[in-house]
Design an enzyme around this catalytic site. Structure first.
Site, PDB file in Angstrom:
ATOM      1  N   GLN A  24       0.776  -1.246   0.000  1.00  0.00           N
ATOM      2  CA  GLN A  24       0.000   0.000   0.000  1.00  0.00           C
ATOM      3  C   GLN A  24       0.807   1.297   0.000  1.00  0.00           C
ATOM      4  O   GLN A  24       0.490   2.225  -0.759  1.00  0.00           O
ATOM      5  CB  GLN A  24      -0.958   0.013   1.210  1.00  0.00           C
ATOM      6  CG  GLN A  24      -1.853   1.225   1.217  1.00  0.00           C
ATOM      7  CD  GLN A  24      -2.811   1.323   2.392  1.00  0.00           C
ATOM      8  OE1 GLN A  24      -3.386   2.366   2.614  1.00  0.00           O
ATOM      9  NE2 GLN A  24      -2.998   0.266   3.141  1.00  0.00           N
ATOM     10  N   GLU A 146       1.209  -1.251   8.275  1.00  0.00           N
ATOM     11  CA  GLU A 146       0.402  -0.126   8.752  1.00  0.00           C
ATOM     12  C   GLU A 146       0.325   0.018  10.277  1.00  0.00           C
ATOM     13  O   GLU A 146       0.707   1.037  10.839  1.00  0.00           O
ATOM     14  CB  GLU A 146      -1.018  -0.285   8.184  1.00  0.00           C
ATOM     15  CG  GLU A 146      -2.073   0.660   8.735  1.00  0.00           C
ATOM     16  CD  GLU A 146      -1.831   2.104   8.309  1.00  0.00           C
ATOM     17  OE1 GLU A 146      -1.580   2.340   7.125  1.00  0.00           O
ATOM     18  OE2 GLU A 146      -1.905   3.001   9.181  1.00  0.00           O
ATOM     19  N   ASP A 175       0.525   3.733   6.053  1.00  0.00           N
ATOM     20  CA  ASP A 175       0.800   3.368   4.663  1.00  0.00           C
ATOM     21  C   ASP A 175       0.513   4.524   3.702  1.00  0.00           C
ATOM     22  O   ASP A 175       1.409   5.095   3.103  1.00  0.00           O
ATOM     23  CB  ASP A 175      -0.061   2.171   4.251  1.00  0.00           C
ATOM     24  CG  ASP A 175       0.532   0.864   4.747  1.00  0.00           C
ATOM     25  OD1 ASP A 175       1.734   0.830   5.053  1.00  0.00           O
ATOM     26  OD2 ASP A 175      -0.202  -0.129   4.818  1.00  0.00           O
ATOM     27  N   GLY A 254      -8.242  20.122  20.151  1.00  0.00           N
ATOM     28  CA  GLY A 254      -7.844  21.481  19.774  1.00  0.00           C
ATOM     29  C   GLY A 254      -8.366  22.460  20.813  1.00  0.00           C
ATOM     30  O   GLY A 254      -8.785  22.073  21.913  1.00  0.00           O
ATOM     31  N   GLY A 255      -8.374  23.720  20.454  1.00  0.00           N
ATOM     32  CA  GLY A 255      -8.819  24.743  21.390  1.00  0.00           C
ATOM     33  C   GLY A 255     -10.334  24.854  21.500  1.00  0.00           C
ATOM     34  O   GLY A 255     -10.848  25.557  22.369  1.00  0.00           O
TER      35      GLY A 255
HETATM   36  N1  COA Z   1      12.020 -10.128  -9.092  1.00  0.00           N
HETATM   37  C1  COA Z   1      12.706 -10.855  -8.215  1.00  0.00           C
HETATM   38  N2  COA Z   1      12.646 -10.660  -6.879  1.00  0.00           N
HETATM   39  C2  COA Z   1      11.837  -9.692  -6.453  1.00  0.00           C
HETATM   40  C3  COA Z   1      11.088  -8.876  -7.325  1.00  0.00           C
HETATM   41  C4  COA Z   1      11.206  -9.132  -8.707  1.00  0.00           C
HETATM   42  N3  COA Z   1      10.550  -8.421  -9.598  1.00  0.00           N
HETATM   43  N4  COA Z   1      10.366  -8.007  -6.582  1.00  0.00           N
HETATM   44  C5  COA Z   1      10.655  -8.258  -5.302  1.00  0.00           C
HETATM   45  N5  COA Z   1      11.533  -9.265  -5.208  1.00  0.00           N
HETATM   46  C6  COA Z   1      12.110  -9.853  -4.000  1.00  0.00           C
HETATM   47  C7  COA Z   1      12.935  -8.892  -3.185  1.00  0.00           C
HETATM   48  O1  COA Z   1      14.195  -8.754  -3.769  1.00  0.00           O
HETATM   49  C8  COA Z   1      12.953  -9.584  -1.830  1.00  0.00           C
HETATM   50  O2  COA Z   1      13.934 -10.600  -1.881  1.00  0.00           O
HETATM   51  P1  COA Z   1      15.011 -10.892  -0.699  1.00  0.00           P
HETATM   52  O3  COA Z   1      14.263 -10.905   0.573  1.00  0.00           O
HETATM   53  O4  COA Z   1      15.557 -12.230  -1.062  1.00  0.00           O
HETATM   54  O5  COA Z   1      16.009  -9.818  -0.741  1.00  0.00           O
HETATM   55  C9  COA Z   1      11.613 -10.315  -1.795  1.00  0.00           C
HETATM   56  O6  COA Z   1      11.076 -10.194  -3.121  1.00  0.00           O
HETATM   57  C10 COA Z   1      10.577  -9.848  -0.803  1.00  0.00           C
HETATM   58  O7  COA Z   1      10.594  -8.473  -0.578  1.00  0.00           O
HETATM   59  P2  COA Z   1      10.087  -7.925   0.823  1.00  0.00           P
HETATM   60  O8  COA Z   1      10.008  -6.458   0.731  1.00  0.00           O
HETATM   61  O9  COA Z   1      10.918  -8.485   1.928  1.00  0.00           O
HETATM   62  O10 COA Z   1       8.578  -8.494   0.918  1.00  0.00           O
HETATM   63  P3  COA Z   1       7.785  -9.129   2.143  1.00  0.00           P
HETATM   64  O11 COA Z   1       6.488  -9.527   1.572  1.00  0.00           O
HETATM   65  O12 COA Z   1       8.527 -10.173   2.874  1.00  0.00           O
HETATM   66  O13 COA Z   1       7.592  -7.891   3.160  1.00  0.00           O
HETATM   67  C11 COA Z   1       6.824  -5.703   3.789  1.00  0.00           C
HETATM   68  C12 COA Z   1       6.587  -6.959   2.935  1.00  0.00           C
HETATM   69  C13 COA Z   1       5.785  -4.679   3.430  1.00  0.00           C
HETATM   70  C14 COA Z   1       6.693  -6.077   5.278  1.00  0.00           C
HETATM   71  C15 COA Z   1       8.241  -5.160   3.521  1.00  0.00           C
HETATM   72  O14 COA Z   1       8.396  -4.991   2.133  1.00  0.00           O
HETATM   73  C16 COA Z   1       8.550  -3.857   4.208  1.00  0.00           C
HETATM   74  O15 COA Z   1       8.788  -3.809   5.427  1.00  0.00           O
HETATM   75  N6  COA Z   1       8.577  -2.755   3.466  1.00  0.00           N
HETATM   76  C17 COA Z   1       8.954  -1.448   3.947  1.00  0.00           C
HETATM   77  C18 COA Z   1       7.863  -0.812   4.756  1.00  0.00           C
HETATM   78  C19 COA Z   1       6.567  -0.741   4.021  1.00  0.00           C
HETATM   79  O16 COA Z   1       6.451  -0.154   2.975  1.00  0.00           O
HETATM   80  N7  COA Z   1       5.532  -1.289   4.662  1.00  0.00           N
HETATM   81  C20 COA Z   1       4.173  -1.079   4.282  1.00  0.00           C
HETATM   82  C21 COA Z   1       3.724  -1.868   3.184  1.00  0.00           C
HETATM   83  S1  COA Z   1       2.088  -1.333   2.808  1.00  0.00           S
END
Ligand code: COA
Length: 422
Positions: A24, A146, A175, A254-255
């Site tokens: 998001q 979030e 988010d 607020g106020g």
């Molecule tokens: N091709 C190949 N690999 C890809 C890719 C693509 N096109 N797109 C993503 N990936 C891989 C990434 O390189 C990562 O690999 P790695 O862990 O081996 O390095 C993997 O996909 C997963 O990415 P990640 O961001 O860790 O996803 P997740 O689903 O485990 O975590 C979140 C999701 C949201 C918790 C995390 O991305 C996060 O904390 N983001 C930052 C904060 C944020 O924006 N949070 C709110 C989200 S609404």
């Protein structure tokens, strides 16, 4: 790659965004940029795509509303960025784009081989914009969603009722709120690039974004430490205050004291309520409307400070009046007297509100797989850059188109596909 000529008059025409976002926060940011006219190329993994395509699905095999409502006006290209050939395609995109936006878990972009140094080598004008859960500090390596941000940014500890647990809000301030912050950072960095000629990194941490939206609570923390009491809070005058800003219930904070009051029909309709603000300049009007003229000049009620110890009694009395009206009747009467108030609108009422459709704040979109659905349009209206909401892309819908723009021939595209790179 074809350079788009600014003929449609959109504010960000000609800006190309490599959209490496998911879920998001990041997609909120890039959707806004797309609405302002940027060419947003969303990079997804073939066969899977943004995880939200399949989350909370309401129609089998159709992209979810979660996905569609955050990815309008974008193009979708599939690249496996862990495949060496796919990595080369991404490098070409880095060279051709102005901004890379990502919200992977900390370190994921580096692990992919796209460190800040490497990106600068490829394109020194590139702006790299990231959402992360936390900025540098003890939690910088944590994954964040979030509600974690709401809890760590001060929203949860100050939301809810004094005698209940911390509460998260429905507004996605962690988010979508951080996505908004990031979008501002990106256009600011683009503006600075006009003079510096260089790209830069833009970081919006979700904890920081939530805290920014909760700044009045940090104000209150310092007031509480100085005075030991917060007279505008429902805990006052009989409750005790601790060391930290308490949950405010429905106090305005607020106020001008406010509260949510029952309206006619509250027994069966969970949203038959109105937010009522006892704004000081219209105190006399309020007293007249609710039939308590004697309060206008009474020493216990005449001034805002005199009223503070009696707020509960005052709102109880106003509620006796609001309970005799529907929220819309109360709204009409109170507005005639310039008394600030607001009906508690359900999502159903908002979805059906004609004026929101007219302004493009709520938009009906047609999608080839899921059919018609409602979405929230651009909340920011520019007079010279109107927003037309275009349906979200299917997974990889624009892969061939974008690859051709990057200079790949049909044969090369077919080969890369057979290698699993795109
Ligand atoms: N091709 C190949 N690999 C890809 C890719 C693509 N096109 N797109 C993503 N990936 C891989 C990434 O390189 C990562 O690999 P790695 O862990 O081996 O390095 C993997 O996909 C997963 O990415 P990640 O961001 O860790 O996803 P997740 O689903 O485990 O975590 C979140 C999701 C949201 C918790 C995390 O991305 C996060 O904390 N983001 C930052 C904060 C944020 O924006 N949070 C709110 C989200 S609404």
């Amino acid at each position: 790659m074809t350079v788009k000529v600014n003929t449609s008059g959109k504010a960000l025409d000609g800006v190309r965004i490599l959209d490496f976002t998911h879920v998001q926060s990041g997609p909120t940011c890039t959707q806004l940029l797309a609405w302002f006219g940027a060419d947003v190329i969303k990079v997804e993994r073939a066969g899977a795509g943004d995880i939200t395509r399949e989350q909370l699905r309401d129609i089998p095999d159709a992209d979810s509303l979660y996905f569609t409502m955050l990815n309008h006006n974008k193009r979708s290209i599939t690249i496996d960025t862990k495949n060496p050939e796919g990595k080369k395609v991404l490098e070409t995109l880095v060279k051709k784009c102005d901004v890379l936006v990502e919200n992977f878990a900390p370190g994921a972009l580096d692990r992919m081989g796209f460190t800040w140094e490497r990106i600068q080598e490829l394109n020194p004008r590139m702006i790299v914009a990231s959402v992360k859960g936390f900025g540098p500090g003890p939690y910088e390596d944590c994954k964040v969603y979030e509600n974690v941000a709401q809890c760590a940014g001060g929203a949860a500890s100050t939301t809810g009722f004094d005698d209940g647990p911390p509460t998260v809000t429905g507004a996605q301030i962690g988010d979508s709120g951080t996505g908004l912050h990031l979008a501002l950072g990106i256009v600011t960095a683009l503006y600075q690039r006009n003079t510096s000629g260089r790209g830069q990194r833009v970081l919006a941490a979700m904890q920081d974004g939530v805290l920014n939206l909760c700044r009045v609570k940090l104000r209150d923390q310092q007031r509480l430490e100085r005075t030991g009491v917060m007279k505008e809070y429902p805990q006052y005058p009989n409750g005790t205050f601790g060391e930290a800003v308490p949950r405010a219930g429905n106090a305005s904070g607020g106020g001008q004291p406010g509260w949510i009051l029952k309206c006619k029909g509250w027994e069966t309709d969970p949203n038959a309520y109105i937010y009522f603000i006892t704004q000081a300049p219209v105190w006399g009007e309020i007293c007249k409307v609710i039939g308590r003229e004697e309060w206008i000049d009474h020493p216990d009620y005449k001034t805002p400070n005199a009223r503070l110890p009696h707020l509960k009694q005052i709102f109880d009395e106003i509620e006796r009046w609001t309970m005799s009206k529907t929220k819309f009747q109360a709204m009409e009467i109170l507005n005639k007297h310039d008394i600030p108030c607001g009906p508690i609108l359900s999502m159903k009422e908002i979805a059906e509100e004609p004026s929101l459709r007219k302004t493009g704040t709520v938009v009906e979109v047609d999608h080839p797989v899921r059919g018609k659905y409602l979405t929230v349009g651009n909340p920011i209206k520019l007079s010279d850059s109107p927003t037309e909401v275009v349906r979200s892309p299917l997974l990889g819908e624009h892969t061939d188109e974008v690859m051709a723009e990057l200079g790949y021939s049909p044969d090369q595209i077919a080969t890369l596909r057979s290698l699993g790179a795109i």
